[in-house]
Motif scaffolding. Sequence first.
Motif, short mmCIF file in Angstrom:
data_model
loop_
_atom_site.label_atom_id
_atom_site.label_comp_id
_atom_site.label_asym_id
_atom_site.label_seq_id
_atom_site.Cartn_x
_atom_site.Cartn_y
_atom_site.Cartn_z
N ALA A 128 0.84 -1.20 0.00
CA ALA A 128 0.00 0.00 0.00
C ALA A 128 0.87 1.26 0.00
N LEU A 129 1.94 1.25 0.78
CA LEU A 129 2.84 2.41 0.80
C LEU A 129 3.52 2.60 -0.55
N ASP A 130 3.83 1.52 -1.23
CA ASP A 130 4.39 1.63 -2.59
C ASP A 130 3.39 2.31 -3.52
N GLU A 131 2.12 1.94 -3.42
CA GLU A 131 1.08 2.56 -4.27
C GLU A 131 0.91 4.04 -3.92
N VAL A 132 0.97 4.36 -2.64
CA VAL A 132 0.86 5.77 -2.22
C VAL A 132 2.04 6.56 -2.79
N SER A 133 3.24 6.01 -2.69
CA SER A 133 4.43 6.70 -3.24
C SER A 133 4.29 6.94 -4.73
N ARG A 134 3.80 5.93 -5.46
CA ARG A 134 3.59 6.11 -6.91
C ARG A 134 2.60 7.25 -7.17
N GLU A 180 -0.54 13.22 -7.54
CA GLU A 180 -1.92 12.94 -7.15
C GLU A 180 -2.11 13.28 -5.67
N VAL A 181 -3.34 13.57 -5.31
CA VAL A 181 -3.69 13.80 -3.91
C VAL A 181 -4.00 12.44 -3.29
N VAL A 182 -3.46 12.19 -2.11
CA VAL A 182 -3.72 10.95 -1.39
C VAL A 182 -4.38 11.31 -0.07
N MET A 183 -5.55 10.75 0.15
CA MET A 183 -6.27 11.00 1.40
C MET A 183 -6.08 9.79 2.30
#
Length: 156
Positions: free
Chosen positions: A37-43, A49-52
């Motif tokens: 999940a952290l890898d996807e957030v970093s991408r 992109e905005v990440v909530m």
Amino acid sequence: MMDRPIYESPWLNWFFRIAGAIPVDSDRRDPGGVRRALDEVSRALCHDEVVMIFPEGRLTPDGEVHAFRRGLELVLARNPVPVVPAALGGLWGSWTSNCGGKALTKWPRRVRARVILAFGEPVNAREATRGLLETRVRALKQRADEELARRRGGLI
């Protein structure tokens, strides 16, 4: 970023996929799940992109803001980006809350609800501690709840 069991809700999974939600599970339930999940957030952040993130890591059991977990700190350690604190007001009592039973398992009592999404001032990643952000989100939630009460013409 959201809890995988909620993401997999048969009623809302289609929406979460369209919105680009990133499901995350605890390492106890899915070894390596947090890292993926952290890898996807970093991408996402690298693509502007905005990440909530829901830093409590779960739906509130009582409508109040609870202690933040370490997920936000893990994201900021990888990607030192500004954080915009935000709070939702007006969802407690809806079918998506844990009020009166487990969320998403009861029929909606109302079709529409007054909801407020309140945003605070951005916080630099170096200053964005769990405690500071939790304090700011609590204040935003309080203001959102007060505004909803004012609009309803009474107290909460």
